[in-house]
Each structure stands twice: as C-alpha cells, then as structure tokens.
Design a protein around this motif. Structure first.
Motif, mmCIF file in Angstrom:
data_model
loop_
_atom_site.group_PDB
_atom_site.id
_atom_site.type_symbol
_atom_site.label_atom_id
_atom_site.label_comp_id
_atom_site.label_asym_id
_atom_site.label_seq_id
_atom_site.Cartn_x
_atom_site.Cartn_y
_atom_site.Cartn_z
ATOM 1 N N SER A 99 -15.512 15.190 -4.074
ATOM 2 C CA SER A 99 -14.316 14.898 -4.840
ATOM 3 C C SER A 99 -14.289 13.426 -5.235
ATOM 4 O O SER A 99 -14.766 12.565 -4.500
ATOM 5 C CB SER A 99 -13.077 15.241 -4.015
ATOM 6 O OG SER A 99 -11.917 15.052 -4.778
ATOM 7 N N ASN A 100 -13.722 13.142 -6.376
ATOM 8 C CA ASN A 100 -13.547 11.766 -6.818
ATOM 9 C C ASN A 100 -12.586 11.031 -5.880
ATOM 10 O O ASN A 100 -12.777 9.875 -5.574
ATOM 11 C CB ASN A 100 -13.017 11.755 -8.253
ATOM 12 C CG ASN A 100 -12.963 10.376 -8.850
ATOM 13 O OD1 ASN A 100 -13.964 9.677 -8.857
ATOM 14 N ND2 ASN A 100 -11.801 9.987 -9.329
ATOM 15 N N ASN A 101 -11.552 11.718 -5.426
ATOM 16 C CA ASN A 101 -10.564 11.164 -4.499
ATOM 17 C C ASN A 101 -10.937 11.643 -3.094
ATOM 18 O O ASN A 101 -10.892 12.838 -2.824
ATOM 19 C CB ASN A 101 -9.173 11.662 -4.884
ATOM 20 C CG ASN A 101 -8.080 11.135 -3.993
ATOM 21 O OD1 ASN A 101 -8.315 10.764 -2.851
ATOM 22 N ND2 ASN A 101 -6.870 11.114 -4.510
ATOM 23 N N PRO A 102 -11.303 10.749 -2.186
ATOM 24 C CA PRO A 102 -11.765 11.159 -0.856
ATOM 25 C C PRO A 102 -10.731 11.955 -0.058
ATOM 26 O O PRO A 102 -11.088 12.673 0.883
ATOM 27 C CB PRO A 102 -12.132 9.853 -0.154
ATOM 28 C CG PRO A 102 -11.591 8.764 -0.987
ATOM 29 C CD PRO A 102 -11.333 9.300 -2.356
ATOM 30 N N TYR A 103 -9.468 11.859 -0.419
ATOM 31 C CA TYR A 103 -8.430 12.640 0.263
ATOM 32 C C TYR A 103 -8.771 14.120 0.239
ATOM 33 O O TYR A 103 -8.636 14.814 1.247
ATOM 34 C CB TYR A 103 -7.072 12.390 -0.397
ATOM 35 C CG TYR A 103 -6.005 13.318 0.110
ATOM 36 C CD1 TYR A 103 -5.383 13.075 1.326
ATOM 37 C CD2 TYR A 103 -5.636 14.454 -0.602
ATOM 38 C CE1 TYR A 103 -4.416 13.933 1.822
ATOM 39 C CE2 TYR A 103 -4.671 15.310 -0.119
ATOM 40 C CZ TYR A 103 -4.059 15.051 1.096
ATOM 41 O OH TYR A 103 -3.109 15.911 1.568
ATOM 42 N N TRP A 104 -9.224 14.615 -0.921
ATOM 43 C CA TRP A 104 -9.508 16.050 -1.051
ATOM 44 C C TRP A 104 -10.697 16.475 -0.206
ATOM 45 O O TRP A 104 -10.755 17.599 0.271
ATOM 46 C CB TRP A 104 -9.689 16.430 -2.514
ATOM 47 C CG TRP A 104 -8.445 16.200 -3.300
ATOM 48 C CD1 TRP A 104 -8.274 15.346 -4.353
ATOM 49 C CD2 TRP A 104 -7.169 16.819 -3.094
ATOM 50 N NE1 TRP A 104 -6.980 15.396 -4.797
ATOM 51 C CE2 TRP A 104 -6.271 16.299 -4.049
ATOM 52 C CE3 TRP A 104 -6.686 17.757 -2.184
ATOM 53 C CZ2 TRP A 104 -4.935 16.689 -4.121
ATOM 54 C CZ3 TRP A 104 -5.360 18.153 -2.265
ATOM 55 C CH2 TRP A 104 -4.499 17.622 -3.219
ATOM 56 N N ASP A 105 -11.661 15.583 0.015
ATOM 57 C CA ASP A 105 -12.787 15.915 0.896
ATOM 58 C C ASP A 105 -12.341 15.986 2.356
ATOM 59 O O ASP A 105 -12.918 16.729 3.146
ATOM 60 C CB ASP A 105 -13.913 14.886 0.749
ATOM 61 C CG ASP A 105 -14.632 14.982 -0.579
ATOM 62 O OD1 ASP A 105 -14.632 16.076 -1.176
ATOM 63 O OD2 ASP A 105 -15.180 13.961 -1.028
ATOM 64 N N ARG A 106 -11.312 15.221 2.711
ATOM 65 C CA ARG A 106 -10.810 15.250 4.091
ATOM 66 C C ARG A 106 -10.006 16.512 4.384
ATOM 67 O O ARG A 106 -9.992 16.992 5.514
ATOM 68 C CB ARG A 106 -9.955 14.017 4.376
ATOM 69 C CG ARG A 106 -10.749 12.731 4.491
ATOM 70 C CD ARG A 106 -9.932 11.598 5.072
ATOM 71 N NE ARG A 106 -8.745 11.259 4.303
ATOM 72 C CZ ARG A 106 -8.706 10.393 3.281
ATOM 73 N NH1 ARG A 106 -9.824 9.790 2.909
ATOM 74 N NH2 ARG A 106 -7.583 10.144 2.658
ATOM 75 N N CYS A 107 -9.317 17.043 3.378
ATOM 76 C CA CYS A 107 -8.435 18.188 3.667
ATOM 77 C C CYS A 107 -8.883 19.484 3.006
ATOM 78 O O CYS A 107 -8.178 20.486 3.096
ATOM 79 C CB CYS A 107 -6.991 17.864 3.276
ATOM 80 S SG CYS A 107 -6.646 17.871 1.528
ATOM 81 N N GLY A 108 -10.041 19.484 2.363
ATOM 82 C CA GLY A 108 -10.465 20.720 1.718
ATOM 83 C C GLY A 108 -11.860 20.641 1.141
ATOM 84 O O GLY A 108 -12.659 19.789 1.512
ATOM 85 N N VAL A 109 -12.107 21.531 0.205
ATOM 86 C CA VAL A 109 -13.410 21.640 -0.454
ATOM 87 C C VAL A 109 -13.170 21.742 -1.954
ATOM 88 O O VAL A 109 -12.294 22.481 -2.399
ATOM 89 C CB VAL A 109 -14.179 22.892 0.042
ATOM 90 C CG1 VAL A 109 -15.532 22.996 -0.626
ATOM 91 C CG2 VAL A 109 -14.329 22.871 1.551
ATOM 92 N N THR A 110 -13.949 20.997 -2.728
ATOM 93 C CA THR A 110 -13.815 20.976 -4.178
ATOM 94 C C THR A 110 -14.990 21.710 -4.819
ATOM 95 O O THR A 110 -16.142 21.534 -4.405
ATOM 96 C CB THR A 110 -13.770 19.520 -4.696
ATOM 97 O OG1 THR A 110 -12.674 18.843 -4.062
ATOM 98 C CG2 THR A 110 -13.598 19.455 -6.199
ATOM 99 N N PHE A 111 -14.683 22.512 -5.840
ATOM 100 C CA PHE A 111 -15.706 23.223 -6.608
ATOM 101 C C PHE A 111 -15.511 22.899 -8.079
ATOM 102 O O PHE A 111 -14.380 22.778 -8.545
ATOM 103 C CB PHE A 111 -15.574 24.738 -6.417
ATOM 104 C CG PHE A 111 -15.901 25.200 -5.032
ATOM 105 C CD1 PHE A 111 -17.204 25.530 -4.689
ATOM 106 C CD2 PHE A 111 -14.908 25.302 -4.072
ATOM 107 C CE1 PHE A 111 -17.505 25.956 -3.411
ATOM 108 C CE2 PHE A 111 -15.202 25.730 -2.791
ATOM 109 C CZ PHE A 111 -16.512 26.061 -2.456
ATOM 110 N N ALA A 112 -16.608 22.762 -8.812
ATOM 111 C CA ALA A 112 -16.550 22.544 -10.259
ATOM 112 C C ALA A 112 -16.836 23.857 -10.967
ATOM 113 O O ALA A 112 -17.796 24.555 -10.626
ATOM 114 C CB ALA A 112 -17.556 21.484 -10.690
ATOM 115 N N GLY A 113 -15.993 24.187 -11.933
ATOM 116 C CA GLY A 113 -16.181 25.401 -12.713
ATOM 117 C C GLY A 113 -17.237 25.212 -13.779
ATOM 118 O O GLY A 113 -17.817 24.128 -13.936
#
Length: 128
Positions: A99-113
């Motif tokens: 994730s561009n914002n590290p907050y999202w890596d700490r609380c979840g998982v990001t996927f690109a469509g």
C-alpha cells in the motif's frame, strides 16, 4: 428510504473487472448494462447493502489512470471471514500489493484490480 452510496470507476475490461470484484472479492452482480449512451457497465456489491460499485467502460475512451490512493476499503472484523476473503483473492489469481499508505499494510491487505484501482481488505471493524 435510506440513501445509497454508489462508487463509479472507469474500466477497460468488464470481464476482468468481474473476475476481480466477483470471483476474487466475492461481491455479487447487482446489475449490468450495455450500449447505454455509449457506456457498458457492471454494478457489484452486496444485495440489500447501502452501497455498490459501478464499473463503467466508455466506448472509445482511453485507459483509466488511477493513483495509489484511489482506494475502496472493505472492513471485515471477523478473522476467519477476513482470511477467507484474502484466500479467495489469491485463488482468483490476485497477489497483494504494498500500500502507498503504510497504515493499510498494518491493518489489512491491498490488492490492485485489472485497471490498477486498489481495494483494501481491512482486518478490523469500522468505528464511527
């Protein structure tokens, strides 16, 4: 009647979008349309929820150009349900991205469509 939130995103390939949002994220197709004033579309979400995502392909339009902060966040506080959704994304062929914002890596998982728009699966409840 309660308000409904619709998030509309441009899309270059509706079949690939369906694979990401339905096969991967597990959302349902709520509506589809073709050749509607120069647009084809797919509306996905959860039946009865107060929100949905409309994916639209404009005939003859250039490819979408999302930024790393164009996010949809799905909050899932139930750990087994969260893990199942992440596993479903991986099974559908989508790998997590940083994730561009590290907050999202700490609380979840990001996927690109398929068009680069990102969806975060957050392993927490939303608090008002």
């Amino acid at each position: 009647m309660a308000a409904v939130l619709r998030v509309a995103r441009p899309c270059s390939d509706l079949a690939q979008a369906r694979r990401f949002y339905c096969d991967g994220l597990g959302l349902q197709v709520l509506a589809e349309f073709a050749a509607h004033d120069g647009f084809d579309g797919l509306v996905v979400g959860v039946a009865g929820a107060g929100w949905h995502v409309e994916l639209v392909r404009e005939h003859g339009a250039a490819a979408p150009s999302p930024s790393a902060e164009d996010l949809i966040v799905l909050y899932e506080p139930d750990a087994p349900a969260f893990e199942a959704r992440v596993a479903r994304m991986r099974t559908a062929g989508f790998a997590p991205v940083r994730s561009n914002n590290p907050y999202w890596d700490r609380c979840g998982v990001t996927f690109a469509g398929p068009d680069g728009y990102r969806t975060v699966l957050a392993r927490r409840a939303w608090a008002d």
